[in-house]
Design an enzyme around this catalytic site. Structure first.
Site, PDB file in Angstrom:
ATOM      1  N   GLY A  11      -4.721 -26.052  19.586  1.00  0.00           N
ATOM      2  CA  GLY A  11      -4.738 -24.519  19.610  1.00  0.00           C
ATOM      3  C   GLY A  11      -4.020 -23.781  17.762  1.00  0.00           C
ATOM      4  O   GLY A  11      -3.268 -24.129  17.475  1.00  0.00           O
ATOM      5  N   VAL A  23      -3.012 -23.793   1.190  1.00  0.00           N
ATOM      6  CA  VAL A  23      -3.637 -24.603   0.008  1.00  0.00           C
ATOM      7  C   VAL A  23      -4.864 -24.306  -0.708  1.00  0.00           C
ATOM      8  O   VAL A  23      -5.289 -25.639  -1.657  1.00  0.00           O
ATOM      9  CB  VAL A  23      -4.680 -26.047   1.732  1.00  0.00           C
ATOM     10  CG1 VAL A  23      -5.398 -26.374   1.191  1.00  0.00           C
ATOM     11  CG2 VAL A  23      -3.180 -26.508   2.178  1.00  0.00           C
ATOM     12  N   ARG A  25      -5.399 -22.009  -2.673  1.00  0.00           N
ATOM     13  CA  ARG A  25      -5.132 -21.567  -4.033  1.00  0.00           C
ATOM     14  C   ARG A  25      -4.446 -22.516  -4.493  1.00  0.00           C
ATOM     15  O   ARG A  25      -3.921 -22.741  -5.903  1.00  0.00           O
ATOM     16  CB  ARG A  25      -4.275 -20.059  -3.596  1.00  0.00           C
ATOM     17  CG  ARG A  25      -4.918 -19.652  -3.366  1.00  0.00           C
ATOM     18  CD  ARG A  25      -4.705 -17.657  -4.058  1.00  0.00           C
ATOM     19  NE  ARG A  25      -5.674 -16.375  -3.134  1.00  0.00           N
ATOM     20  CZ  ARG A  25      -5.605 -15.028  -2.926  1.00  0.00           C
ATOM     21  NH1 ARG A  25      -4.289 -14.669  -2.941  1.00  0.00           N
ATOM     22  NH2 ARG A  25      -6.949 -14.815  -2.807  1.00  0.00           N
ATOM     23  N   ARG A  72     -11.872 -28.365  19.843  1.00  0.00           N
ATOM     24  CA  ARG A  72     -11.214 -29.481  20.740  1.00  0.00           C
ATOM     25  C   ARG A  72     -12.714 -30.333  20.600  1.00  0.00           C
ATOM     26  O   ARG A  72     -13.840 -29.797  21.250  1.00  0.00           O
ATOM     27  CB  ARG A  72     -11.029 -29.686  21.789  1.00  0.00           C
ATOM     28  CG  ARG A  72      -9.501 -29.029  21.584  1.00  0.00           C
ATOM     29  CD  ARG A  72      -8.447 -28.952  22.786  1.00  0.00           C
ATOM     30  NE  ARG A  72      -7.498 -28.625  23.181  1.00  0.00           N
ATOM     31  CZ  ARG A  72      -6.600 -27.472  23.245  1.00  0.00           C
ATOM     32  NH1 ARG A  72      -7.288 -26.431  23.710  1.00  0.00           N
ATOM     33  NH2 ARG A  72      -5.154 -26.962  23.263  1.00  0.00           N
ATOM     34  N   GLY A 104      -2.174 -34.032  18.200  1.00  0.00           N
ATOM     35  CA  GLY A 104      -3.608 -34.536  18.888  1.00  0.00           C
ATOM     36  C   GLY A 104      -3.632 -34.180  17.421  1.00  0.00           C
ATOM     37  O   GLY A 104      -4.822 -35.481  17.091  1.00  0.00           O
ATOM     38  N   THR A 125       1.603 -25.091  15.206  1.00  0.00           N
ATOM     39  CA  THR A 125       1.737 -25.115  16.605  1.00  0.00           C
ATOM     40  C   THR A 125       2.897 -24.321  16.757  1.00  0.00           C
ATOM     41  O   THR A 125       3.654 -24.075  16.288  1.00  0.00           O
ATOM     42  CB  THR A 125       1.804 -26.230  17.686  1.00  0.00           C
ATOM     43  OG1 THR A 125       1.835 -26.141  18.783  1.00  0.00           O
ATOM     44  CG2 THR A 125       2.592 -27.593  16.976  1.00  0.00           C
ATOM     45  N   ASP A 127       4.385 -24.323  20.040  1.00  0.00           N
ATOM     46  CA  ASP A 127       4.993 -25.487  20.926  1.00  0.00           C
ATOM     47  C   ASP A 127       6.312 -25.954  20.154  1.00  0.00           C
ATOM     48  O   ASP A 127       7.400 -26.101  21.346  1.00  0.00           O
ATOM     49  CB  ASP A 127       4.312 -26.089  21.705  1.00  0.00           C
ATOM     50  CG  ASP A 127       3.160 -25.920  22.193  1.00  0.00           C
ATOM     51  OD1 ASP A 127       3.053 -24.622  22.938  1.00  0.00           O
ATOM     52  OD2 ASP A 127       2.230 -26.372  22.381  1.00  0.00           O
ATOM     53  N   ARG A 154      12.629  -6.285  30.311  1.00  0.00           N
ATOM     54  CA  ARG A 154      14.157  -6.136  30.692  1.00  0.00           C
ATOM     55  C   ARG A 154      14.038  -4.203  30.840  1.00  0.00           C
ATOM     56  O   ARG A 154      14.609  -3.542  31.619  1.00  0.00           O
ATOM     57  CB  ARG A 154      14.956  -6.215  29.760  1.00  0.00           C
ATOM     58  CG  ARG A 154      16.588  -6.312  29.752  1.00  0.00           C
ATOM     59  CD  ARG A 154      17.500  -6.658  29.075  1.00  0.00           C
ATOM     60  NE  ARG A 154      17.523  -8.198  28.930  1.00  0.00           N
ATOM     61  CZ  ARG A 154      18.348  -8.989  29.531  1.00  0.00           C
ATOM     62  NH1 ARG A 154      18.349  -8.519  30.739  1.00  0.00           N
ATOM     63  NH2 ARG A 154      18.586 -10.035  29.397  1.00  0.00           N
ATOM     64  N   GLY A 170       3.997 -23.613  26.088  1.00  0.00           N
ATOM     65  CA  GLY A 170       4.662 -24.596  24.774  1.00  0.00           C
ATOM     66  C   GLY A 170       4.741 -25.610  25.643  1.00  0.00           C
ATOM     67  O   GLY A 170       5.254 -26.800  24.892  1.00  0.00           O
ATOM     68  N   LYS A 213      25.842  -7.112  39.190  1.00  0.00           N
ATOM     69  CA  LYS A 213      24.542  -7.179  38.445  1.00  0.00           C
ATOM     70  C   LYS A 213      23.004  -6.736  38.868  1.00  0.00           C
ATOM     71  O   LYS A 213      23.091  -6.794  40.320  1.00  0.00           O
ATOM     72  CB  LYS A 213      24.323  -8.619  37.645  1.00  0.00           C
ATOM     73  CG  LYS A 213      23.661  -8.782  36.142  1.00  0.00           C
ATOM     74  CD  LYS A 213      23.637  -9.726  35.905  1.00  0.00           C
ATOM     75  CE  LYS A 213      23.182  -9.954  34.091  1.00  0.00           C
ATOM     76  NZ  LYS A 213      21.995  -9.520  33.906  1.00  0.00           N
ATOM     77  N   HIS A 215      20.040  -6.786  37.886  1.00  0.00           N
ATOM     78  CA  HIS A 215      18.416  -6.871  37.110  1.00  0.00           C
ATOM     79  C   HIS A 215      18.949  -8.314  36.919  1.00  0.00           C
ATOM     80  O   HIS A 215      20.118  -9.240  36.797  1.00  0.00           O
ATOM     81  CB  HIS A 215      17.989  -6.164  36.225  1.00  0.00           C
ATOM     82  CG  HIS A 215      18.870  -6.723  35.071  1.00  0.00           C
ATOM     83  ND1 HIS A 215      19.750  -5.605  34.796  1.00  0.00           N
ATOM     84  CD2 HIS A 215      18.188  -7.090  33.814  1.00  0.00           C
ATOM     85  CE1 HIS A 215      19.850  -6.384  33.140  1.00  0.00           C
ATOM     86  NE2 HIS A 215      19.618  -6.991  32.640  1.00  0.00           N
TER      87      HIS A 215
HETATM   88  O1  F6P Z   1      -0.293 -25.814  21.656  1.00  0.00           O
HETATM   89  C1  F6P Z   1      -0.447 -24.546  22.091  1.00  0.00           C
HETATM   90  C2  F6P Z   1      -0.725 -24.622  23.094  1.00  0.00           C
HETATM   91  O2  F6P Z   1      -1.080 -22.413  23.755  1.00  0.00           O
HETATM   92  C3  F6P Z   1       0.433 -24.486  24.438  1.00  0.00           C
HETATM   93  O3  F6P Z   1       1.627 -23.895  24.811  1.00  0.00           O
HETATM   94  C4  F6P Z   1      -0.771 -24.257  25.742  1.00  0.00           C
HETATM   95  O4  F6P Z   1      -0.101 -25.133  26.646  1.00  0.00           O
HETATM   96  C5  F6P Z   1      -1.956 -24.563  25.557  1.00  0.00           C
HETATM   97  O5  F6P Z   1      -1.598 -24.597  24.091  1.00  0.00           O
HETATM   98  C6  F6P Z   1      -2.934 -23.401  26.075  1.00  0.00           C
HETATM   99  O6  F6P Z   1      -4.397 -24.428  25.770  1.00  0.00           O
HETATM  100  P1  F6P Z   1      -5.690 -23.496  25.946  1.00  0.00           P
HETATM  101  O7  F6P Z   1      -6.042 -22.444  25.024  1.00  0.00           O
HETATM  102  O8  F6P Z   1      -6.880 -24.707  26.039  1.00  0.00           O
HETATM  103  O9  F6P Z   1      -5.726 -22.800  26.999  1.00  0.00           O
END
Ligand code: F6P
Length: 319
Positions: A11, A23, A25, A72, A104, A125, A127, A154, A170, A213, A215
């Site tokens: 991703g 990298v 430069r 991929r 990966g 990433t 995540d 909000r 994530g 509260k 909301h």
């Molecule tokens: O790993 C990054 C990510 O955006 C994850 O947060 C998410 O689960 C996944 O990739 C989504 O993948 P795709 O872009 O293939 O739908």
């Protein structure tokens, strides 16, 4: 080493372009040629490889996504695919590779290293799910995008006196949800690392309602489940006008934050330094604001460390 390659895989994440620039430069500065490999490992197999000059990476430090594209690639997971990739690398005279991506993507790098082809990884990433590094490239920017979105939600949540269940990306890691929840004062943060029962969520919401509260904001990491289902379950126990927002891929785009740009510069430079110094099979990381490197095979046996202190702090602050 006189020629190295660079690719982005998995991703995309904000800061990948800044890392490619660093990298390219850092290598050219040291008298080394750099080849961009397009479409990740797929480009290694098809030979979609082009020499990059200093000016090819100009005006990209501020851009989200990746100019090298990403993909991929199933074929690279086979021995035959990897053999073709090695042939391509030899054809171009490339002697080392920097892979920018997630865990990966690093597995592919490890395989190349095992075949005698030195590879260094840079964790890219949103995540933040990679062990051995406090932050991955793109996490900070994605977090800020989420916070910007929640602040806007909000405003409308307050005006309509509504509850919002907001789902964030994530994969199996709750860091984006946790940090966003803490930064934005969410009532509840649902993440895969911590099981929270419906009773305690509802109890907290009801306490808020009793206090007047009007909301609520609940943040759900996608690794926990669908926000729609969680909304239904919560609404059945603590009724309030409820809306669901799935932030999705919006969070993966955008101009990288200053933090991610600086991190990309530091990591990119270190990757080149290691590769030229004869290192291989390592991933660059940031720990306690120091740029370090770890053996990728070691890392792949570990899990990203969950920050229990942040989680508890978020709970304290959302009483
Ligand atoms: O790993 C990054 C990510 O955006 C994850 O947060 C998410 O689960 C996944 O990739 C989504 O993948 P795709 O872009 O293939 O739908």
């Amino acid at each position: 080493m006189k020629k190295i390659g660079v690719l982005t895989s998995g991703g995309d994440a904000p800061g990948m372009n800044a890392a490619v620039r660093a990298v390219v430069r850092s290598a050219i500065y040291r008298g080394v040629e750099v080849y961009g490999i397009y479409h990740g490992y797929k480009g290694l197999i098809t030979g979609n490889i082009k020499k990059l000059e200093v000016s090819d990476v100009g005006d990209i430090v501020q851009r989200g996504g990746t100019i090298l594209y990403t993909a991929r690639c199933e074929e690279f997971k086979t021995e035959e695919g990897r053999a073709i990739a090695i042939e391509q690398l030899k054809k171009f005279g490339i002697e080392g590779l920097v892979v920018i991506g997630g865990d990966g993507s690093f597995m592919g790098g490890v395989k190349l290293t095992q075949l005698g082809f030195p590879t260094i990884g840079i964790p890219g990433t949103i995540d933040n799910d990679i062990p051995g590094t406090d932050f991955t490239l793109g996490f900070d920017t994605a977090l800020n995008t989420i916070i910007d979105a929640i602040d806007k939600i909000r405003d409308t949540a307050t005006s309509h006196e509504r509850r919002f269940i907001i789902e964030v990306m994530g994969r199996g890691c709750g860091d984006l949800a946790l940090w966003a929840g803490l930064a934005d004062g969410a009532e509840s943060i649902l993440i895969p690392e911590k099981k929270e029962d419906l009773d305690s969520i509802v109890e907290r919401l009801n306490r808020g309602l009793e206090r007047g509260k009007k909301h609520n904001i609940i943040i759900v990491a996608e690794g926990v489940g669908h926000a729609d289902e969680i909304a239904k379950a919560v609404k059945a126990r603590a009724n309030m006008d409820t809306r669901v927002t799935v932030l999705g891929h919006v969070v993966r785009g955008g101009s990288p934050s200053a933090f991610d740009r600086v991190l990309a510069a530091r990591m990119g430079n270190k990757a080149v330094e290691l590769l030229l110094g004869g290192d291989k099979g390592k991933m660059i990381a940031i720990q306690n604001n120091k740029i370090v490197a770890h053996d990728i095979l070691d890392l792949l046996t570990k899990k990203h460390e969950f920050n229990e202190n942040l989680y508890q702090l978020a709970k304290v602050l959302s009483i």
